[in-house]
Design a protein around this motif. Structure first.
Motif, PDB file in Angstrom:
ATOM      1  N   ARG A  20      -4.121  -2.480  -4.925  1.00  0.00           N
ATOM      2  CA  ARG A  20      -2.981  -1.561  -5.029  1.00  0.00           C
ATOM      3  C   ARG A  20      -2.324  -1.364  -3.671  1.00  0.00           C
ATOM      4  N   TYR A  21      -3.129  -1.297  -2.621  1.00  0.00           N
ATOM      5  CA  TYR A  21      -2.581  -1.143  -1.269  1.00  0.00           C
ATOM      6  C   TYR A  21      -1.776  -2.382  -0.872  1.00  0.00           C
ATOM      7  N   LEU A  22      -2.306  -3.561  -1.148  1.00  0.00           N
ATOM      8  CA  LEU A  22      -1.591  -4.796  -0.820  1.00  0.00           C
ATOM      9  C   LEU A  22      -0.281  -4.890  -1.593  1.00  0.00           C
ATOM     10  N   ASN A  23      -0.304  -4.444  -2.830  1.00  0.00           N
ATOM     11  CA  ASN A  23       0.919  -4.437  -3.616  1.00  0.00           C
ATOM     12  C   ASN A  23       1.940  -3.477  -3.014  1.00  0.00           C
ATOM     13  N   LEU A  24       1.447  -2.349  -2.530  1.00  0.00           N
ATOM     14  CA  LEU A  24       2.327  -1.380  -1.881  1.00  0.00           C
ATOM     15  C   LEU A  24       2.927  -1.964  -0.604  1.00  0.00           C
ATOM     16  N   CYS A  40       8.244   2.143 -15.168  1.00  0.00           N
ATOM     17  CA  CYS A  40       7.538   2.608 -13.969  1.00  0.00           C
ATOM     18  C   CYS A  40       6.196   3.227 -14.338  1.00  0.00           C
ATOM     19  N   TYR A  41       6.179   4.008 -15.419  1.00  0.00           N
ATOM     20  CA  TYR A  41       4.937   4.645 -15.856  1.00  0.00           C
ATOM     21  C   TYR A  41       3.919   3.594 -16.279  1.00  0.00           C
ATOM     22  N   GLU A  42       4.371   2.583 -17.018  1.00  0.00           N
ATOM     23  CA  GLU A  42       3.442   1.549 -17.484  1.00  0.00           C
ATOM     24  C   GLU A  42       2.890   0.751 -16.306  1.00  0.00           C
ATOM     25  N   ASP A  43       3.751   0.408 -15.347  1.00  0.00           N
ATOM     26  CA  ASP A  43       3.284  -0.319 -14.172  1.00  0.00           C
ATOM     27  C   ASP A  43       2.220   0.483 -13.430  1.00  0.00           C
ATOM     28  N   ARG A  44       2.456   1.778 -13.302  1.00  0.00           N
ATOM     29  CA  ARG A  44       1.511   2.644 -12.593  1.00  0.00           C
ATOM     30  C   ARG A  44       0.170   2.707 -13.329  1.00  0.00           C
ATOM     31  N   MET A  45       0.231   2.873 -14.633  1.00  0.00           N
ATOM     32  CA  MET A  45      -0.988   2.971 -15.438  1.00  0.00           C
ATOM     33  C   MET A  45      -1.772   1.661 -15.404  1.00  0.00           C
ATOM     34  N   VAL A  46      -1.083   0.544 -15.561  1.00  0.00           N
ATOM     35  CA  VAL A  46      -1.744  -0.763 -15.577  1.00  0.00           C
ATOM     36  C   VAL A  46      -2.401  -1.052 -14.233  1.00  0.00           C
ATOM     37  N   SER A  47      -1.758  -0.655 -13.128  1.00  0.00           N
ATOM     38  CA  SER A  47      -2.338  -0.930 -11.804  1.00  0.00           C
ATOM     39  C   SER A  47      -3.681  -0.229 -11.636  1.00  0.00           C
ATOM     40  N   GLY A  98       6.473  -1.667  -1.455  1.00  0.00           N
ATOM     41  CA  GLY A  98       6.793  -0.283  -1.154  1.00  0.00           C
ATOM     42  C   GLY A  98       6.613   0.078   0.301  1.00  0.00           C
ATOM     43  N   ARG A  99       7.044  -0.800   1.205  1.00  0.00           N
ATOM     44  CA  ARG A  99       6.853  -0.553   2.633  1.00  0.00           C
ATOM     45  C   ARG A  99       7.471   0.767   3.080  1.00  0.00           C
ATOM     46  N   GLU A 100       8.533   1.161   2.407  1.00  0.00           N
ATOM     47  CA  GLU A 100       9.200   2.408   2.781  1.00  0.00           C
ATOM     48  C   GLU A 100       8.254   3.592   2.615  1.00  0.00           C
ATOM     49  N   ILE A 101       7.431   3.561   1.588  1.00  0.00           N
ATOM     50  CA  ILE A 101       6.454   4.625   1.377  1.00  0.00           C
ATOM     51  C   ILE A 101       5.499   4.686   2.562  1.00  0.00           C
ATOM     52  N   LEU A 102       5.020   3.541   3.004  1.00  0.00           N
ATOM     53  CA  LEU A 102       4.049   3.504   4.092  1.00  0.00           C
ATOM     54  C   LEU A 102       4.651   4.003   5.402  1.00  0.00           C
ATOM     55  N   GLN A 103       5.924   3.791   5.592  1.00  0.00           N
ATOM     56  CA  GLN A 103       6.577   4.186   6.833  1.00  0.00           C
ATOM     57  C   GLN A 103       6.961   5.665   6.860  1.00  0.00           C
ATOM     58  N   ARG A 104       7.266   6.228   5.709  1.00  0.00           N
ATOM     59  CA  ARG A 104       7.857   7.563   5.677  1.00  0.00           C
ATOM     60  C   ARG A 104       6.916   8.657   5.178  1.00  0.00           C
ATOM     61  N   MET A 105       5.804   8.277   4.554  1.00  0.00           N
ATOM     62  CA  MET A 105       4.938   9.272   3.944  1.00  0.00           C
ATOM     63  C   MET A 105       3.664   9.492   4.753  1.00  0.00           C
ATOM     64  N   PRO A 106       3.163  10.745   4.805  1.00  0.00           N
ATOM     65  CA  PRO A 106       1.864  11.012   5.450  1.00  0.00           C
ATOM     66  C   PRO A 106       0.743  10.229   4.771  1.00  0.00           C
ATOM     67  N   GLN A 107      -0.260   9.842   5.569  1.00  0.00           N
ATOM     68  CA  GLN A 107      -1.328   8.984   5.064  1.00  0.00           C
ATOM     69  C   GLN A 107      -2.105   9.621   3.913  1.00  0.00           C
ATOM     70  N   HIS A 108      -2.310  10.945   3.950  1.00  0.00           N
ATOM     71  CA  HIS A 108      -3.110  11.553   2.868  1.00  0.00           C
ATOM     72  C   HIS A 108      -2.353  11.536   1.546  1.00  0.00           C
ATOM     73  N   ARG A 166      -7.096  -0.387   5.382  1.00  0.00           N
ATOM     74  CA  ARG A 166      -6.097  -0.804   6.369  1.00  0.00           C
ATOM     75  C   ARG A 166      -6.733  -1.652   7.467  1.00  0.00           C
ATOM     76  N   ARG A 167      -7.927  -1.261   7.906  1.00  0.00           N
ATOM     77  CA  ARG A 167      -8.613  -2.042   8.938  1.00  0.00           C
ATOM     78  C   ARG A 167      -8.958  -3.441   8.426  1.00  0.00           C
ATOM     79  N   ARG A 168      -9.436  -3.529   7.178  1.00  0.00           N
ATOM     80  CA  ARG A 168      -9.773  -4.838   6.616  1.00  0.00           C
ATOM     81  C   ARG A 168      -8.533  -5.726   6.492  1.00  0.00           C
ATOM     82  N   VAL A 169      -7.442  -5.128   6.047  1.00  0.00           N
ATOM     83  CA  VAL A 169      -6.198  -5.887   5.878  1.00  0.00           C
ATOM     84  C   VAL A 169      -5.687  -6.372   7.230  1.00  0.00           C
ATOM     85  N   LEU A 170      -5.729  -5.507   8.231  1.00  0.00           N
ATOM     86  CA  LEU A 170      -5.275  -5.891   9.572  1.00  0.00           C
ATOM     87  C   LEU A 170      -6.153  -6.993  10.160  1.00  0.00           C
TER      88      LEU A 170
END
Length: 201
Positions: A158-162, A142-149, A166-176, A193-197
């Motif tokens: 990184r957002y697209l990968n999330l 997990c640490y290596e994946d995070r560092m490499v990203s 990691g959709r659960e993070i986007l649904q449950r965590m505050p945006q900041h 987010r606007r560009r992706v949408l």
């Protein structure tokens, strides 16, 4: 959720690493503690020794550091994941990370002393050695994946990968917190987010 149900969930998850027979499970479970962590309370704090590893039965936590009076989110953990200030747990030295509950969180925990006792027990030693190694390998991956990203990907990548993993993070965590996690400001996150949408429409 009662202790019995939490232990059943934990035992089922452990089969990814080790499978206990009944005698081993009875012995192992004597070293486990079922605990509750209220929202905003800490599992680990900077400057304090974290002598526990927890398994999240329900809830969520975030890992963060403080810099110039600002907290910077580095990681999240959810149900069926382990949580610890792992270096502090291994070394017995004060930790460098805060681990805070983002929701009311239920955990199964064991201490470093518990682990040492189980490693010293002939009935459990082999399986606990394997368990400890596999959990450590998971932390390292997990640490290596995070560092490499952060080295190879743009914030938008990184957002697209999330979005994909990691959709659960986007649904449950505050945006900041999510912006911190991606290494960008909340304003930059809104633009991405606007560009992706727009690209999806």
């Amino acid at each position: 959720m009662d202790t019995s149900k939490a232990l059943t969930i934990f035992r089922e998850h452990l089969k990814r690493y080790i499978d206990f027979n009944e005698a081993e499970w009875i012995l192992f479970s004597q070293h486990l503690t079922f605990s509750a962590l209220k929202k905003k309370h800490y599992f680990a704090e900077y400057g304090k020794v974290c002598d526990r590893v927890g398994f999240i039965v329900s809830g969520a936590v975030r890992y963060f550091h403080m810099k110039d009076g600002q907290d910077i989110t580095g990681y999240f953990s959810f149900e069926n994941e382990f949580v610890s200030s792992y270096k502090s747990y291994l070394t017995g030295q004060p930790g460098y990370v805060y681990v805070q509950a983002l929701e009311d969180t239920k955990l199964i925990t064991f201490t470093r002393r518990d682990m040492d006792q189980m490693l010293a027990n002939p009935m459990l030693a082999y399986k606990m050695e394997r368990f400890g190694r596999l959990v450590a390998e998971q932390y390292l991956c997990c640490y290596e994946d995070r560092m490499v990203s952060f080295i190879t990907q743009t914030p938008e990548e990184r957002y697209l990968n999330l979005l994909n993993t990691g959709r659960e993070i986007l649904q449950r965590m505050p945006q900041h917190y999510i912006a911190n996690f991606l290494g960008i400001t909340p304003v930059s996150l809104s633009r991405i987010r606007r560009r992706v949408l727009a690209a999806v429409k």
